[in-house]
Design a protein around this motif. Structure first.
Motif, short mmCIF file in Angstrom:
data_model
loop_
_atom_site.label_atom_id
_atom_site.label_comp_id
_atom_site.label_asym_id
_atom_site.label_seq_id
_atom_site.Cartn_x
_atom_site.Cartn_y
_atom_site.Cartn_z
N UNK A 1 0.83 -1.21 0.00
CA UNK A 1 0.00 0.00 0.00
C UNK A 1 0.86 1.26 0.00
N UNK A 2 0.55 2.17 -0.90
CA UNK A 2 1.26 3.43 -0.97
C UNK A 2 2.61 3.37 -1.65
N UNK A 3 2.96 2.20 -2.14
CA UNK A 3 4.27 2.05 -2.80
C UNK A 3 4.09 1.64 -4.25
N UNK A 4 5.15 1.83 -5.04
CA UNK A 4 5.11 1.43 -6.43
C UNK A 4 5.28 -0.09 -6.54
N UNK A 5 4.80 -0.61 -7.65
CA UNK A 5 4.98 -2.03 -7.92
C UNK A 5 6.46 -2.29 -8.19
N UNK A 6 7.02 -3.32 -7.54
CA UNK A 6 8.44 -3.59 -7.68
C UNK A 6 8.70 -5.02 -8.12
N UNK A 7 9.79 -5.17 -8.85
CA UNK A 7 10.22 -6.46 -9.35
C UNK A 7 10.67 -7.35 -8.19
N UNK A 8 10.31 -8.63 -8.25
CA UNK A 8 10.72 -9.60 -7.25
C UNK A 8 11.62 -10.67 -7.87
N UNK A 9 11.11 -11.31 -8.93
CA UNK A 9 11.85 -12.42 -9.53
C UNK A 9 11.34 -12.66 -10.94
N UNK A 10 12.19 -13.30 -11.75
CA UNK A 10 11.81 -13.63 -13.12
C UNK A 10 12.19 -15.07 -13.43
N UNK B 1 15.43 -9.82 -7.37
CA UNK B 1 15.73 -8.55 -6.75
C UNK B 1 16.69 -8.80 -5.59
N UNK B 2 17.54 -7.84 -5.32
CA UNK B 2 18.52 -8.00 -4.24
C UNK B 2 17.84 -8.28 -2.90
N UNK B 3 16.67 -7.71 -2.70
CA UNK B 3 15.98 -7.83 -1.42
C UNK B 3 15.48 -9.25 -1.14
N UNK B 4 15.41 -10.09 -2.17
CA UNK B 4 14.89 -11.44 -1.96
C UNK B 4 15.91 -12.52 -2.30
N UNK B 5 17.07 -12.14 -2.79
CA UNK B 5 18.08 -13.14 -3.15
C UNK B 5 18.44 -13.99 -1.93
N UNK B 6 18.50 -15.30 -2.17
CA UNK B 6 18.82 -16.22 -1.09
C UNK B 6 17.63 -16.65 -0.27
N UNK B 7 16.49 -15.97 -0.45
CA UNK B 7 15.28 -16.32 0.31
C UNK B 7 14.17 -16.82 -0.60
N UNK B 8 14.06 -16.27 -1.78
CA UNK B 8 13.00 -16.63 -2.73
C UNK B 8 13.59 -17.41 -3.89
N UNK B 9 12.80 -18.35 -4.41
CA UNK B 9 13.20 -19.13 -5.58
C UNK B 9 12.00 -19.25 -6.51
N UNK B 10 12.22 -18.98 -7.80
CA UNK B 10 11.16 -19.14 -8.77
C UNK B 10 11.52 -20.25 -9.75
N UNK C 1 8.73 -19.76 -4.45
CA UNK C 1 8.92 -20.27 -3.10
C UNK C 1 9.56 -19.17 -2.27
N UNK C 2 8.88 -18.79 -1.21
CA UNK C 2 9.34 -17.68 -0.38
C UNK C 2 9.66 -18.21 1.02
N UNK C 3 10.92 -18.15 1.40
CA UNK C 3 11.37 -18.60 2.71
C UNK C 3 11.88 -17.42 3.53
N UNK C 4 12.02 -17.65 4.82
CA UNK C 4 12.54 -16.61 5.73
C UNK C 4 11.81 -15.29 5.52
N UNK C 5 10.51 -15.36 5.48
CA UNK C 5 9.71 -14.17 5.21
C UNK C 5 9.86 -13.13 6.30
N UNK C 6 9.79 -11.88 5.88
CA UNK C 6 9.94 -10.73 6.77
C UNK C 6 8.70 -9.86 6.68
#
Length: 121
Positions: free
Chosen positions: A41-50, A60-69, A81-86
């Protein structure tokens, strides 16, 4: 054209895991690159993974090592797959298909409606 539907979102505690699915209908993902994005909410849409044609992936740097597509062999589903969620991962997650690697929202030609992910602290 391909139709897209995301699923698998929900409420999870920090440190937990979720697996999102991006399902194709009408056509398969075989001729499309697929990207994951999120928007809080209130933020722009941002890239996560491809998940690109040929099997390469980008994150994206913010999810490297935690997310896998990944893409299934039938090219009908792409997973995130999203692990170690924050708590800062809380957002609506979208899947998009495009004719070039979908690393920017403008490169997504077809979009799903999104699925909500909420991470509690």
């Amino acid at each position: 054209q391909v139709r897209i539907k995301e699923s698998g979102g929900g409420l999870v505690q920090a440190g937990g895991s979720l697996r999102l699915s991006c399902s194709a209908s009408g056509r398969t993902f075989g001729t499309y690159h697929v990207g994951w994005f999120r928007q809080a909410p209130g933020k722009e849409r941002e890239f996560v993974a491809a998940a690109n044609i040929g099997g390469t992936t980008q994150y994206a740097d913010s999810v490297k090592g935690r997310f896998t597509t990944s893409r299934d062999n039938a090219e009908t589903t792409v997973w995130l797959q999203m692990n170690s969620l924050r708590p800062e991962d809380t957002a609506t997650y979208y899947c998009a298909a495009g004719y070039t690697p979908v690393v920017l929202p403008s490169l997504g030609d077809y979009w799903g409606q999104g699925t909500q992910v909420t991470v509690s602290s």
